[in-house]
Design a protein around this motif. Structure first.
Motif, PDB file in Angstrom:
ATOM      1  N   THR A 165      43.016  29.462  40.766  1.00 49.56           N
ATOM      2  CA  THR A 165      44.418  29.703  40.425  1.00 49.56           C
ATOM      3  C   THR A 165      44.550  31.001  39.640  1.00 49.56           C
ATOM      4  N   ASN A 166      45.565  31.770  40.002  1.00 46.55           N
ATOM      5  CA  ASN A 166      45.787  33.051  39.339  1.00 46.55           C
ATOM      6  C   ASN A 166      46.767  32.854  38.193  1.00 46.55           C
ATOM      7  N   PRO A 167      46.378  33.146  36.950  1.00 45.75           N
ATOM      8  CA  PRO A 167      47.279  32.901  35.819  1.00 45.75           C
ATOM      9  C   PRO A 167      48.195  34.083  35.502  1.00 45.75           C
ATOM     10  N   CYS A 168      48.073  35.188  36.234  1.00 41.56           N
ATOM     11  CA  CYS A 168      48.760  36.411  35.838  1.00 41.56           C
ATOM     12  C   CYS A 168      50.126  36.534  36.499  1.00 41.56           C
ATOM     13  N   GLN A 169      50.992  37.341  35.896  1.00 46.64           N
ATOM     14  CA  GLN A 169      52.314  37.614  36.412  1.00 46.64           C
ATOM     15  C   GLN A 169      52.242  38.710  37.481  1.00 46.64           C
ATOM     16  N   ASP A 170      53.414  38.939  38.115  1.00 42.63           N
ATOM     17  CA  ASP A 170      53.504  40.073  39.035  1.00 42.63           C
ATOM     18  C   ASP A 170      53.201  41.364  38.270  1.00 42.63           C
ATOM     19  N   ASN A 171      52.660  42.343  38.988  1.00 41.45           N
ATOM     20  CA  ASN A 171      52.316  43.644  38.410  1.00 41.45           C
ATOM     21  C   ASN A 171      51.275  43.527  37.305  1.00 41.45           C
ATOM     22  N   GLN A 172      50.446  42.466  37.402  1.00 38.22           N
ATOM     23  CA  GLN A 172      49.330  42.321  36.473  1.00 38.22           C
ATOM     24  C   GLN A 172      48.033  42.187  37.259  1.00 38.22           C
ATOM     25  N   PHE A 173      46.954  42.563  36.579  1.00 43.58           N
ATOM     26  CA  PHE A 173      45.618  42.480  37.185  1.00 43.58           C
ATOM     27  C   PHE A 173      44.844  41.394  36.448  1.00 43.58           C
ATOM     28  N   PHE A 174      44.208  40.480  37.208  1.00 47.26           N
ATOM     29  CA  PHE A 174      43.458  39.371  36.634  1.00 47.26           C
ATOM     30  C   PHE A 174      42.013  39.803  36.407  1.00 47.26           C
ATOM     31  N   CYS A 175      41.562  39.735  35.162  1.00 48.70           N
ATOM     32  CA  CYS A 175      40.177  40.090  34.819  1.00 48.70           C
ATOM     33  C   CYS A 175      39.285  38.896  35.130  1.00 48.70           C
ATOM     34  N   TRP A 176      38.878  38.797  36.382  1.00 50.88           N
ATOM     35  CA  TRP A 176      38.243  37.582  36.861  1.00 50.88           C
ATOM     36  C   TRP A 176      36.835  37.376  36.320  1.00 50.88           C
ATOM     37  N   GLN A 177      36.180  38.438  35.877  1.00 53.08           N
ATOM     38  CA  GLN A 177      34.818  38.278  35.372  1.00 53.08           C
ATOM     39  C   GLN A 177      34.795  37.975  33.880  1.00 53.08           C
ATOM     40  N   SER A 178      35.882  38.188  33.200  1.00 57.10           N
ATOM     41  CA  SER A 178      35.927  38.002  31.755  1.00 57.10           C
ATOM     42  C   SER A 178      36.258  36.554  31.435  1.00 57.10           C
ATOM     43  N   PRO A 179      35.722  36.024  30.341  1.00 56.67           N
ATOM     44  CA  PRO A 179      36.039  34.633  29.963  1.00 56.67           C
ATOM     45  C   PRO A 179      37.500  34.497  29.540  1.00 56.67           C
ATOM     46  N   GLY A 180      38.090  33.371  29.912  1.00 55.52           N
ATOM     47  CA  GLY A 180      39.478  33.143  29.587  1.00 55.52           C
ATOM     48  C   GLY A 180      40.402  33.756  30.615  1.00 55.52           C
ATOM     49  N   ALA A 181      41.655  33.490  30.461  1.00 53.82           N
ATOM     50  CA  ALA A 181      42.661  33.995  31.403  1.00 53.82           C
ATOM     51  C   ALA A 181      43.175  35.328  30.884  1.00 53.82           C
ATOM     52  N   VAL A 182      42.438  36.408  31.170  1.00 55.79           N
ATOM     53  CA  VAL A 182      42.799  37.737  30.681  1.00 55.79           C
ATOM     54  C   VAL A 182      43.548  38.484  31.776  1.00 55.79           C
ATOM     55  N   CYS A 183      44.733  38.977  31.432  1.00 52.51           N
ATOM     56  CA  CYS A 183      45.538  39.759  32.363  1.00 52.51           C
ATOM     57  C   CYS A 183      45.834  41.117  31.745  1.00 52.51           C
ATOM     58  N   VAL A 184      45.778  42.148  32.568  1.00 50.23           N
ATOM     59  CA  VAL A 184      46.156  43.488  32.135  1.00 50.23           C
ATOM     60  C   VAL A 184      47.165  44.031  33.129  1.00 50.23           C
ATOM     61  N   GLN A 185      47.845  45.108  32.773  1.00 48.02           N
ATOM     62  CA  GLN A 185      48.811  45.714  33.669  1.00 48.02           C
ATOM     63  C   GLN A 185      48.116  46.188  34.946  1.00 48.02           C
ATOM     64  N   ALA A 186      48.803  46.053  36.080  1.00 53.30           N
ATOM     65  CA  ALA A 186      48.198  46.411  37.364  1.00 53.30           C
ATOM     66  C   ALA A 186      47.842  47.881  37.435  1.00 53.30           C
ATOM     67  N   ASP A 187      48.668  48.740  36.801  1.00 50.95           N
ATOM     68  CA  ASP A 187      48.365  50.166  36.864  1.00 50.95           C
ATOM     69  C   ASP A 187      47.209  50.563  35.962  1.00 50.95           C
ATOM     70  N   ALA A 188      46.633  49.582  35.237  1.00 40.95           N
ATOM     71  CA  ALA A 188      45.447  49.868  34.430  1.00 40.95           C
ATOM     72  C   ALA A 188      44.185  49.892  35.286  1.00 40.95           C
ATOM     73  N   GLN A 189      44.287  49.415  36.522  1.00 39.65           N
ATOM     74  CA  GLN A 189      43.124  49.432  37.399  1.00 39.65           C
ATOM     75  C   GLN A 189      42.824  50.864  37.818  1.00 39.65           C
ATOM     76  N   CYS A 190      41.579  51.248  37.697  1.00 41.40           N
ATOM     77  CA  CYS A 190      41.105  52.582  38.082  1.00 41.40           C
ATOM     78  C   CYS A 190      41.859  53.684  37.334  1.00 41.40           C
ATOM     79  N   ASP A 191      42.022  53.508  36.021  1.00 40.29           N
ATOM     80  CA  ASP A 191      42.654  54.558  35.214  1.00 40.29           C
ATOM     81  C   ASP A 191      41.641  55.214  34.279  1.00 40.29           C
TER      82      ASP A 191
END
Length: 1449
Positions: A645-671
């Protein structure tokens, strides 16, 4: 050793010249001989000589009595090592025996290395630093010719092979020709070419000639391009055959047809011919001459209507990379066609085809044969109507990369081991390409985890039509035999035959912009999923083939993963891209129609084991989905799982390897900045340690050499990785025996970056490496820029490098490229192992703000601070405290405290002359409106000191500019340099040091930055303006503030004196043919207080045969002036130093510089720079005790001498080879000039040169000096005088006036030499080293006086007095000196007050009132400048122990 000489052989054929050895009383056979080839001028030759014992070189000439002409030799020189074979040269150490020939209205071949305007690398080293001969006339407005000629070559009755490599910049660069010259008017064309395919191209030709000959290479270049040549070689024996190997038979047709057979049965046939007839091409391609051979189609009397057919010999199976090359010439208006066919068994498949008129010139053809697992032949078929003039011809058939890969003893852990023990990269497993050679990499794909793949042989597999493309434009499946030639290629990739299947976009598209799409199955969120496929694109330059990731059914917000390059080819091209997705998606291949549809197709699509598919092939949503984590599987046979299950909102990136339900902004990917705790938002974006995978870095090589992920072990090269020592890295191995090849490692698509972006990587190059590692970057317009290159091995296992990438507004890529060096015979010179690890990107995020300038300050007490080593070159800067290891060079301590640390380069072995070290700052912001001041301290002391430079390198574009440099010995002290930087671009400061010889340590310390201009000083260097100097209004001309070289090539300086670079400024007075004798130009300084300064110093430049007079005045506030300094005429092509004592005045004053023209001329420029007032009193004219500086004496430089004279003292903290006491003070604290006799070899010469003295024909001059010569076989000390006429006529040293040889004891001796000379002259002291290193050789207390020498020499002082006697004498002398000084001071003040109006009038001043020039430092101390005079070294007889003096010239 190699003996080089120049000779002139008279026109009579009976004259001969030969070189022999005389050893043990016996004369050897001739090692070199010339006869019957008359010289039209001086010719050069080299001959290798060797003997087990001492020997003499003998030149023997036979002259016929009664003949007026004679045999001449000149300029004999000897160097260690064997000479290059006659006519051979790689140009890395000069032009060998190739000499430029002047041509009327033409230009010259010049030695050059990589970069504009020539090729980016040479051929020898495949690096930008390698050398080649370049012909370029881009500076001219018309075409121009350049010639270079070899020495006379005599083959020893054997067949030899001539080989050279050439590179032509563009299709209209001009023409390259090679001639064989047997006499003044006998020249035969051997080679002619107008193109080299924009790369280094090899030419070889057998040589069979008994008479002597020369080779002449001629370039006729336009003003748009260039022509370069490299690696000329003449080797015994036949040339390597034109066949690639015994299995793959190519042919140049020069010596036959190489078993290629004409099998024509129709009205045409292939005929081997050359251009001596009336039909066919006028030259062949191999030689470019009428005498070269090719195959052409001619009329025959066949009984069938079929084309002319040429068949190759039967060849064995070919590898997947096997490529056919050939050249064709198709010219004429009749209907003509040329086809290349592959025949396997009974099936014939088209590979390449062309029709029509393509001009009367040779074109390159190329096609990849791909994997052929059985015997095959190649057919060339051609037909024409013969109704109109024309021809079809082929030449130079060649095969490359056709052999199957070799088995290996073992394969790395990350590679696939084939059944035949071949090693294949994991990414090539199950990609429909038989890379193993036994198809074992394509078997059992499900066991390898590759389950989603399609060859289209049995349908479209799971690929689906699209709902959003142009109706009726679906991709459809076809065979080659049915789709070619109108709709698809003649063969597929899977079977490599016309019977195989592929897919093509819909043929119903008629309007530009219409699209055809085909969709994959639905992928679950996946991480590092790779898609491999093959595509074909021909005659479709305007079409757009791409691969996209789609997460919405409508196709909105598709992400482009791959875009076809604008490369048209007859071959199937392999492509691969890697992506990660946090949501369900599909892969879409899309084709958009351009101006017209060419042949476009896809085949053999496969997904890697990391790709997870939805077993239900669920439809994509209509709207943008929320992100979901990618999933992987440990089971290769079960690649699909259910995503969590994906816990993140739209325009968010799910940090799937990190412990816990960590979400960051989607535009943070490859920045470029890890936002997830485990950094998974940056995975596959560029940075990589290669510990788990390749992070999206892919091999993009052509040929068998590939970049591969390697696990470190004791059996690998290198044995450790950089990350954890036992982990993984990327490596390429270019094995011996291959032809030149390039292996490329390509980054994933990189995100737009900040202006301060840098890449950091660690690399390894094996010790036996024979190629280069380069870093390239994709430019905005699609071209590639070379950021960095290194062609020598690394000392340690891993070496780091920082490279600026600069700002990018669009996504871009970088490549690591390894190119193997190829010998003239066409094979590699050794194994070449290159490895890369731990790639990271620094300061690339768009939000990055650089720190304050002061963050780059460094005293090097603990480390390098933010500075980093540059590793493009051979050396590193070394941190150290205390003196360096080599005596007579380097500092005794740091600058900060004397006890701390500093950086230096070591010049002692294993360092070699020419080695370079770089120290680089971080990327700095634009300097701003007021700029900043860059300051550091440097130490350059030693007999063979090289260069120290400041460079500013911009990141966008990547460009370097030298803004300051010094060379040679600058004295045993720390010196300050400061530069005001105003560059308005992001840049970095680079400190570059070059080794000049074994005693040339260079040190730096205490770097600092400060905002704004540098602090004001008494020195005016004109860098920021005129320093308030004013042009006079009553003169005829103005002085001009100038940077760089003067406009005229035969006068004026090439750079300023301050920075010694083209960017520095000075004032100069130009000359012209409109000048009149006596015209003046004057500049005056600001008004100085009456009590300011005791001495004025400046540097001046007076070069050219029409130079007039330069005067320097001291002018009162009321306008009265007195002449301080005057110089007239040509003073040589160098900056000279002048200083003169200022008069004590009661009024403020100015300094006035006046230039007086000598008349109409374009060779009379004058210049001045670096004006300074100092409180240090100028030394008396003509005298120097070296206590303060070197006065007017300077080292020669210019590469002529082998070491500098040094200023030193007995108690120097830096041990030296000079005397323990000086002569002036008779103490260990006094200074003298000495030569480091521990440096260099027997016969090496060091020059010490005076300034120019005015003639005195009546009274003459007397030169007095003290010298010290102590030690066994100490060598020879000589004194010469020289003048401009003798020097310009080739007399390098001048007239010998005095000489001493051998040990004179541990004492100072006096010498007096009278001089009478009728023109301006200078003194030259030379010291020539003896057989044994060590010992003392020194000079002190040099004095030049008007008038004759004293008749009775002054006895040298005795140093055995008692301490009491010495004390009394010194005390009495000091007392008398004080009394006399007080008296003279009072008298001088009174005289100045009484006669001041008389002194300041404008009456002429006597010659003795004009102060002589002295070469002293503008900083207050000076250790010599370097002249550009060149002297020829003459070896001496060490047995001579005589003294020579002369009283006249």
């Amino acid at each position: 050793m190699c003996v080089r000489f120049w000779y002139w052989l008279p026109a009579e054929f009976t004259n001969t010249l030969a070189v022999h050895l005389l050893w043990g009383g016996q004369e050897s056979d001739a090692l070199w001989e010339s006869s019957g080839a008359p010289s039209t001028g001086w010719e050069v030759a080299e001959v290798t000589v060797s003997s087990p014992g001492k020997f003499h070189v003998v030149f023997k000439a036979f002259h016929v009595p009664g003949m007026s002409s004679t045999v001449k030799i000149d300029d004999v020189s000897i160097r260690d090592g064997a000479c290059s074979p006659p006519g051979s040269c790689d140009f890395e150490s000069g032009q060998c025996t190739w000499v430029s020939v002047p041509t009327e209205g033409g230009h010259e071949w010049v030695l050059a290395n990589g970069g504009f305007p020539g090729p980016p690398t040479d051929h020898t080293t495949q690096s930008p630093s390698g050398w080649f001969l370049l012909s370029s006339s881009q500076h001219q407005n018309h075409s121009s010719k350049a010639q270079v000629v070899s020495e006379w070559i005599q083959l020893k009755n054997t067949t030899s092979c001539l080989t050279f490599w050439y590179h032509m910049g563009s299709s209209d660069s001009g023409t390259l020709q090679l001639f064989m010259r047997s006499g003044p008017t006998e020249e035969n064309v051997m080679f002619h070419s107008n193109s080299s395919e924009h790369r280094w191209t090899r030419f070889s030709q057998p040589l069979m000639k008994n008479e002597p000959f020369q080779l002449v290479i001629e370039a006729k270049t336009n003003n748009k391009g260039f022509i370069a040549i490299d690696d000329i070689a003449i080797t015994p024996g036949l040339c390597q055959g034109n066949e690639t190997s015994a299995r793959f038979v190519g042919c140049s047709f020069e010596n036959g047809s190489c078993s290629w057979e004409d099998i024509s049965v129709g009205p045409f046939q292939w005929v081997r011919r050359n251009a001596t007839g009336n039909t066919g091409p006028s030259v062949d391609h191999t030689l470019g001459t009428q005498l070269g051979w090719y195959l052409a189609v001619e009329v025959d009397r066949g009984d069938q209507m079929s084309p002319a057919a040429l068949q190759s010999p039967v060849m064995k199976e070919a590898s997947t990379t096997c490529t056919l090359h050939f050249y064709y010439n198709m010219y004429g208006e009749d209907m003509q066609e040329l086809n290349v066919l592959l025949k396997v068994g009974s099936r014939t498949t088209a590979l390449w085809w062309l029709s029509g008129n393509h001009g009367n010139k040779w074109h390159h053809g190329e096609v990849t044969l791909s994997r052929i697992p059985q015997d095959f032949t190649i057919l060339f078929e051609a037909s024409r109507t013969f109704s109109k003039p024309g021809h079809i011809a082929i030449d130079d058939i060649n095969f490359t990369n056709c052999s199957l890969p070799d088995p290996q003893p073992s394969c790395p852990e990350n590679m696939f081991t084939c059944n035949n023990s071949v090693c294949v990269d994991i990414s090539q497993v199950c990609d429909f390409s038989d890379d193993c050679g036994d198809r074992s990499d394509e078997d059992n794909c499900e066991q390898q985890g590759v389950v989603e793949l399609c060859s289209f042989e049995h349908g479209l597999c799971s690929w689906e039509r699209s709902d959003v493309d142009t109706p009726g434009a679906e991709w459809t499946r076809h065979k080659g035999q049915e789709a070619w030639p109108d709709r698809g290629p003649p063969r597929d990739h899977t079977q490599n035959s016309a019977a195989g299947h592929y897919i093509i976009p819909g043929s119903h598209m008629t309007r530009k912009g219409q699209t055809a799409e085909i969709l994959s199955k639905t992928l679950l969120p996946s991480f590092n999923c790779s898609v491999r496929f093959f595509y074909y694109s021909l005659n479709d330059a305007t079409g757009r083939l791409s691969a996209q990731s789609r997460s919405q059914r409508s196709g909105e917000n598709d992400s482009i993963l791959w875009l076809k390059e604008n490369l048209q080819s007859y071959s199937w091209q392999r492509a691969e891209f890697t992506f990660s997705s946090a949501t369900n998606s599909k892969i879409v291949f899309s084709y958009k129609l351009g101006d017209s549809q060419g042949l476009v197709s896809l085949d053999d699509i496969s997904f890697s084991r990391e790709c997870a598919f939805d077993p239900n092939n669920t439809e994509l949503p209509d709207t943008a989905p929320t992100s979901a984590p990618p999933t992987t599987t440990n089971s290769p046979t079960s690649p699909t799982t259910t995503s969590p299950t994906n816990p993140c909102q739209d325009n968010q990136f799910f940090c799937w390897q990190s412990p816990g339900a960590v979400c960051v902004q989607a535009d943070a990917q490859c920045d470029y900045h890890p936002d997830c705790p485990q950094g998974e938002d940056e995975h596959g974006c560029g940075p990589c340690t290669f510990e788990h995978d390749q992070c999206g870095w892919t091999d993009n090589s052509n040929g068998q050499s590939k970049w591969q992920r390697q696990k470190a072990s004791n059996s690998t090269e290198p044995p450790t990785d950089h990350t954890v020592e036992t982990g993984y890295y990327m490596r390429v191995n270019l094995s011996e025996g291959q032809t030149q090849s390039e292996a490329r490692l390509q980054s994933p698509t990189l995100s737009p970056s900040s202006p301060f972006c840098q890449i950091l990587f660690h690399f390894h190059i094996s010790s036996e490496a024979s190629g280069s590692l380069r870093v390239l970057m994709q430019q905005a317009e699609g071209s590639e820029a070379i950021l960095w290159s290194r062609s020598h091995n690394t000392v340690s296992h891993w070496t780091s490098e920082y490279l600026p990438l600069g700002q990018h507004q669009q996504p871009y890529k970088v490549w690591f490229s390894s190119i193997n060096k190829v010998s003239p015979e066409g094979t590699t010179t050794g194994a070449h192992v290159v490895a890369v690890d731990d790639i990271s990107f620094l300061n690339c995020e768009k939000s990055f703000q650089p720190p304050a300038l002061s963050a780059s300050d460094c005293s090097f007490e603990d480390d390098l601070c933010v500075w980093v080593q540059g590793n493009e070159d051979e050396l590193d800067w070394i941190g150290r405290s205390g003196p360096t290891d080599t005596p007579n060079t380097g500092p005794s301590g740091d600058h900060t405290t004397g006890r701390g640390r500093y950086l230096y380069i070591s010049s002692s072995p294993p360092s070699e002359k020419g080695n370079v070290a770089h120290l680089k700052s971080t990327l700095l912001p634009p300097a701003g409106q007021n700029g900043y001041c860059f300051t550091f301290w440097y130490h350059m002391f030693g007999a063979t000191v090289g260069f120290l430079r400041i460079l500013l390198q911009t990141a966008d574009p990547l460009d370097k500019t030298v803004v300051w440099q010094k060379s040679g010995n600058q004295g045993d002290e720390w010196l300050l340099v400061q530069r005001h930087v105003t560059l308005q671009k992001v840049h970095q400061v680079i400190l570059e040091a070059t080794v000049g010889g074994e005693a040339g340590d260079i040190a730096i310390d205490d770097i600092s930055f400060s905002s704004g201009p540098c602090p004001a000083s008494d020195l005016c260097d004109f860098e920021e303006g005129s320093c308030n100097w004013q042009q006079e209004t009553t003169d005829d001309f103005d002085w001009v503030r100038q940077s760089g070289s003067a406009p005229s090539p035969f006068t004026g300086p090439d750079s300023d004196h301050t920075t010694n670079t083209p960017t520095g400024y000075y004032f100069y007075l130009p000359s012209s043919t409109a000048d009149r004798t006596g015209q003046t130009a004057e500049m005056s300084s600001p008004l100085y207080p009456a009590d300011k300064g005791a001495c004025v110093q400046l540097w001046y430049h007076m070069f050219g045969k029409g130079v007039g007079t330069l005067n320097v005045y001291q002018q009162s506030e009321e306008g009265r002036r007195v002449l301080l300094f005057s110089q007239t005429g040509d003073q040589g092509r160098l900056w000279r130093f002048a200083q003169a004592s200022l008069l004590s005045l009661v009024q403020p004053y100015r300094i006035v510089v006046e230039g007086i023209k000598a008349g109409p001329t374009q060779e009379g420029d004058m210049a001045f720079d670096d004006v300074q007032l100092t409180d240090i009193h100028c030394p008396a004219p003509g005298n120097c005790d070296f206590e303060i500086n070197m006065c007017s004496w300077s080292n020669l430089g210019g590469g002529v001498d082998q070491g500098d004279w040094l200023r030193g003292r007995g108690d120097s903290p830096n041990p030296n080879t000079g005397p323990s006491v000086d002569h002036t003070t008779n103490s260990s604290h006094g200074y003298y000039m000495y030569v480091d006799s521990s440096v260099g070899e027997w016969g090496d010469i060091s020059f010490l040169v005076s300034d120019v003295f005015h003639p005195s024909t009546t009274r003459g001059h007397c030169l007095t000096f003290w010298y010290h010569m102590y030690g066994t076989h100490i060598g020879t000390l000589k004194l010469f005088i020289n003048d401009r006429n003798r020097h310009a006529g080739g007399d390098e040293e001048g007239i010998l006036h005095w000489r001493e040889t051998g040990d004179k004891g541990d004492r100072w001796l006096e010498a007096r030499v009278p001089i009478i000379h009728d023109e301006a002259f200078w003194f030259v002291f030379t010291y020539q080293r003896g057989r044994v290193t060590g010992g003392d050789i020194a000079l002190d207390d040099i004095s030049v006086l008007h008038g004759p020498c004293y008749t009775d020499p002054i006895d040298p002082p005795h140093h055995d007095n008692t301490l009491l006697t010495v004390g009394l004498a010194v005390g009495l002398t000091l007392l008398i000196g004080v009394v006399i000084s007080v008296f003279l001071y009072i008298l001088n003040r009174k005289r100045c007050t009484e006669v001041q109006p008389t002194i300041l009038d404008n009456e002429p001043v006597e010659e003795d009132s004009v102060f002589t020039l002295f070469d002293c430092r503008t900083e207050g101390t000076q250790h010599g400048t370097r002249s550009d005079f060149s002297f020829f070294n003459q070896l001496y007889n060490p047995s001579q122990q005589t003294t020579v003096t002369s009283s006249d010239a």
